[in-house]
Design an enzyme around this catalytic site. Structure first.
Site, PDB file in Angstrom:
ATOM      1  N   GLU A  28       0.885  -1.178   0.000  1.00 22.94           N
ATOM      2  CA  GLU A  28       0.000   0.000   0.000  1.00 22.94           C
ATOM      3  C   GLU A  28       0.913   1.215   0.000  1.00 22.94           C
ATOM      4  OE1 GLU A  28      -3.119  -0.180  -0.399  1.00 22.94           O
ATOM      5  OE2 GLU A  28      -3.460  -2.298  -0.024  1.00 22.94           O
ATOM      6  N   CYS A  70      -2.094   9.258   2.626  1.00 25.26           N
ATOM      7  CA  CYS A  70      -1.818   8.733   1.280  1.00 25.26           C
ATOM      8  C   CYS A  70      -2.953   9.082   0.331  1.00 25.26           C
ATOM      9  CB  CYS A  70      -1.611   7.229   1.350  1.00 25.26           C
ATOM     10  SG  CYS A  70      -2.961   6.388   2.178  1.00 25.26           S
TER      11      CYS A  70
HETATM   12  P1  NDP Z   1       8.595   4.647   4.324  1.00 28.38           P
HETATM   13  O1  NDP Z   1       8.564   3.891   3.054  1.00 28.38           O
HETATM   14  O2  NDP Z   1       9.744   5.555   4.576  1.00 28.38           O
HETATM   15  O3  NDP Z   1       8.579   3.637   5.557  1.00 28.38           O
HETATM   16  C1  NDP Z   1       7.537   2.706   5.734  1.00 28.38           C
HETATM   17  C2  NDP Z   1       8.017   1.617   6.665  1.00 28.38           C
HETATM   18  O4  NDP Z   1       9.020   0.844   6.026  1.00 28.38           O
HETATM   19  C3  NDP Z   1       8.640   2.152   7.949  1.00 28.38           C
HETATM   20  O5  NDP Z   1       8.284   1.313   9.016  1.00 28.38           O
HETATM   21  C4  NDP Z   1      10.110   2.042   7.635  1.00 28.38           C
HETATM   22  O6  NDP Z   1      10.901   1.989   8.757  1.00 28.38           O
HETATM   23  C5  NDP Z   1      10.147   0.728   6.895  1.00 28.38           C
HETATM   24  N1  NDP Z   1      11.337   0.503   6.084  1.00 28.38           N
HETATM   25  C6  NDP Z   1      12.292   1.395   5.697  1.00 28.38           C
HETATM   26  N2  NDP Z   1      13.215   0.767   4.925  1.00 28.38           N
HETATM   27  C7  NDP Z   1      12.832  -0.527   4.813  1.00 28.38           C
HETATM   28  C8  NDP Z   1      13.340  -1.666   4.118  1.00 28.38           C
HETATM   29  N3  NDP Z   1      14.443  -1.605   3.377  1.00 28.38           N
HETATM   30  N4  NDP Z   1      12.665  -2.824   4.212  1.00 28.38           N
HETATM   31  C9  NDP Z   1      11.543  -2.917   4.933  1.00 28.38           C
HETATM   32  N5  NDP Z   1      10.986  -1.872   5.612  1.00 28.38           N
HETATM   33  C10 NDP Z   1      11.632  -0.698   5.545  1.00 28.38           C
HETATM   34  O7  NDP Z   1       7.210   5.408   4.423  1.00 28.38           O
HETATM   35  P2  NDP Z   1       6.753   6.470   5.520  1.00 28.38           P
HETATM   36  O8  NDP Z   1       6.810   5.849   6.871  1.00 28.38           O
HETATM   37  O9  NDP Z   1       7.497   7.737   5.285  1.00 28.38           O
HETATM   38  O10 NDP Z   1       5.210   6.659   5.156  1.00 28.38           O
HETATM   39  C11 NDP Z   1       4.771   7.607   4.248  1.00 28.38           C
HETATM   40  C12 NDP Z   1       4.437   6.931   2.923  1.00 28.38           C
HETATM   41  O11 NDP Z   1       3.477   5.923   3.143  1.00 28.38           O
HETATM   42  C13 NDP Z   1       3.794   7.893   1.934  1.00 28.38           C
HETATM   43  O12 NDP Z   1       4.322   7.681   0.654  1.00 28.38           O
HETATM   44  C14 NDP Z   1       2.324   7.494   1.969  1.00 28.38           C
HETATM   45  O13 NDP Z   1       1.615   7.790   0.805  1.00 28.38           O
HETATM   46  C15 NDP Z   1       2.432   6.017   2.201  1.00 28.38           C
HETATM   47  N6  NDP Z   1       1.193   5.504   2.759  1.00 28.38           N
HETATM   48  C16 NDP Z   1       0.400   4.715   1.980  1.00 28.38           C
HETATM   49  C17 NDP Z   1      -0.813   4.276   2.453  1.00 28.38           C
HETATM   50  C18 NDP Z   1      -1.693   3.388   1.643  1.00 28.38           C
HETATM   51  O14 NDP Z   1      -2.589   2.810   2.228  1.00 28.38           O
HETATM   52  N7  NDP Z   1      -1.519   3.263   0.347  1.00 28.38           N
HETATM   53  C19 NDP Z   1      -1.295   4.667   3.784  1.00 28.38           C
HETATM   54  C20 NDP Z   1      -0.370   5.452   4.522  1.00 28.38           C
HETATM   55  C21 NDP Z   1       0.825   5.866   4.017  1.00 28.38           C
HETATM   56  P3  NDP Z   1      11.496   3.360   9.348  1.00 28.38           P
HETATM   57  O15 NDP Z   1      10.353   4.310   9.554  1.00 28.38           O
HETATM   58  O16 NDP Z   1      12.070   2.894  10.612  1.00 28.38           O
HETATM   59  O17 NDP Z   1      12.482   3.864   8.337  1.00 28.38           O
END
Ligand code: NDP
Length: 520
Positions: free
Chosen positions: A250, A284
């Protein structure tokens, strides 16, 4: 905000997460950075607990999970305050966008999961005297990786969906908002004391940064549910592909709204206002770009600007405030760069514009050029761009001119005409005369197309996707049917029989006549 306890950076499983309030800067707490070994241990414990959980009937699981829903609802105020404090969103949003939809998601699937996951028979075509059915088997342990913008409802909601399907879940919350996940886990552990069929190890939290998330993907989990940005989602997809495990992604969006000339200005203005500025645009599904029929463009823009001027921004815990603080500091610079680019390309700032510390004011721009960054890149800030268009075809073309396809919106005086436009928009969900909140309808799929995601959460299909859907086929036979006609031995005679059958059944209307005759 996350500050590193040492200057070790994001390079490894080192130091700890230190969490400060985005609005006040107050120290809220700490969480460990868990290693790959910690993650594997959590998955192993989850797998052990899942064996008994997955063996329960779906009905029993649903009954048992009620204890958690009750616990969450009873602690709704604590949870809403915790979400608001750690994430910076207004208290009302924390309750109404995070806690309430989660409770309803649980109530919905408690009632429906037994039917959704019941064996389904498949109507067979020519192969009669057989019976085929699908049955749903839990996958095992589901890894859930969550974002910071809905730090409760998304990761904990995904986890309970996994549990309804008979799995255990290991959650890696965002490094920005780990404390609320730990608070949810404490409530889960309490619910386990009230309900013996629940086991604490069925939901586990592993905290840390990206490396901990990456470790979860390679820890032996049987599926990953990821919510976050497109670049990280692609990394997760690669990690899952290497292990041939399914993942649900997502991801982000840059969501358009089309407004036709006959749209109700007042409802449209209120919907766009909320759709763009709820959670300070850190949604999002936020409305980012509005393609509005030229004859009403100024009237609509002016009304949105007027309404934006009434919004109160400030301490998120003050229940009167409508916009809180930005959760993630680097997001402010991203939004500012997109805003600067729009202005450089001729956009006019009608209100807002300059962030004040952690507070980004609701910002409305008009005279925006379609194709500039503000219409292409997700800003995740309260930026709203108005682009007047001469006709609906242009609006549809501009709306679809994006590599993302999460949400889209249509505002039209005629609901049916709105639905016809909606069907042409390249988005996982298009809402007509409404904004954002379809995530709160658990029976509907939440999904992105194009770069906005793979698979879906919520909905009957989303629940089934958390299972292996296996096929069983049985065959009854009479004593003289010791073998099927196409088994050994092969011979010219049998070949001739099949050749004749192909010609007479499929070379004309033969097969249709037979099917009609036997009522299939
Ligand atoms: P990120 O992609 O930066 O992070 C998402 C999660 O992935 C965090 O827990 C992060 O950890 C973790 N992560 C980072 N690197 C890795 C890796 N290599 N492998 C596995 N997991 C990893 O997103 P954000 O937290 O900044 O969220 C914002 C984004 O999420 C926006 O683009 C938004 O549109 C999207 N979003 C989409 C939704 C949907 O339903 N389609 C709903 C809500 C948000 P850490 O934070 O510790 O780096």
């Amino acid at each position: 905000m996350v500050a590193l306890a040492q200057a070790a950076g994001d390079a490894g499983f080192v130091d700890k997460l230190v969490i400060h309030s985005p609005s006040s800067g107050a120290l809220l707490g700490e969480a460990p950075v868990q290693t790959a070994e910690d993650v594997r241990d959590a998955v192993a414990r989850a797998r052990k607990a899942q064996a008994a959980w997955g063996a329960l009937s779906v009905r029993e699981r649903c009954h048992a999970l009620r204890a958690f829903r009750h616990k969450v609802a009873q602690h709704a105020d604590d949870l809403a305050r915790a979400v608001s404090t750690e994430n910076g969103k207004p208290l009302q949003e924390a309750l109404v966008h995070d806690v309430l939809p989660f409770c309803d998601l649980m109530a919905y699937f408690e009632r429906r999961a037994p039917g959704i996951l019941a064996p389904q028979s498949i109507s067979l075509h020519l192969m009669m005297q057989r019976r085929s059915y699908l049955h749903c088997v839990p996958r095992g342990v589901v890894g859930v990786i969550g974002p910071w913008n809905f730090p409760f409802s998304i990761p904990i909601g995904d986890a309970v969906m996994a549990l309804f399907a008979g799995n255990a879940a290991v959650i890696k919350p965002s490094e920005v908002t780990p404390l609320i996940a730990l608070q949810a886990k404490a409530l889960w552990d309490e619910a386990c004391k009230d309900e013996p069929r629940l086991h604490p190890d069925l939901i586990q939290i592993v905290t840390g940064r990206g490396l901990t998330g990456a470790a979860l993907c390679t820890s032996g989990v049987d599926q990953v549910m990821f919510t976050g940005s497109v670049p990280t989602g692609k990394k997760v997809a690669v990690a899952c592909a290497e292990r041939l495990i399914p993942c649900v992604l997502e991801l982000g969006g840059i969501n358009p709204a089309i407004v036709t000339a006959d749209a109700d200005i007042e409802r449209t203005a209120h919907a766009i206002l909320w759709g763009a500025f709820a959670n300070s645009g850190q949604v999002c599904a936020s409305i980012s770009r509005v393609y509005v029929a030229r004859p009403i463009a100024e009237q609509l823009t002016a009304r949105v600007v007027e309404l934006a001027g009434t919004l109160v921004q400030g301490d998120p815990l003050n229940a009167d405030n409508e916009l809180g603080a930005m959760t993630f500091l680097p997001q402010i610079a991203i939004g500012q760069a997109i805003l600067d680019d729009a202005i450089a390309q001729g956009a006019r700032v009608r209100c807002g514009g300059t962030p004040n510390g952690r507070y980004f004011p609701p910002t409305v721009l008009d005279n925006v050029a379609h194709g500039s960054r503000i219409t292409q890149d997700e800003s995740f800030t309260p930026l709203l761009a108005f682009v007047p268009v001469d006709d609906t075809e242009t609006a549809i073309r501009y709306a679809n001119d994006s590599d993302k396809g999460l949400m889209a919106y249509v505002f039209a005086g005629d609901e049916e005409q709105g639905a016809r436009i909606a069907e042409r928009l390249e988005a996982g969900t298009t809402m007509v005369n409404n904004a954002i909140d379809s995530h709160g309808a658990p029976g509907t799929p939440w999904q992105g197309v194009k770069q906005s995601g793979l698979g879906q959460v919520h909905s009957a299909q989303g629940l089934r996707d958390l299972c292996q859907v296996r096929h069983v086929q049985t065959r009854s036979w009479l004593p003289w049917m010791s073998k099927e006609l196409w088994w050994y031995p092969y011979s010219p005679k049998v070949y001739g029989v099949f050749l004749q059958a192909v010609k007479s059944l499929w070379g004309g209307g033969g097969v249709d006549r037979i099917m009609r005759a036997i009522g299939k």
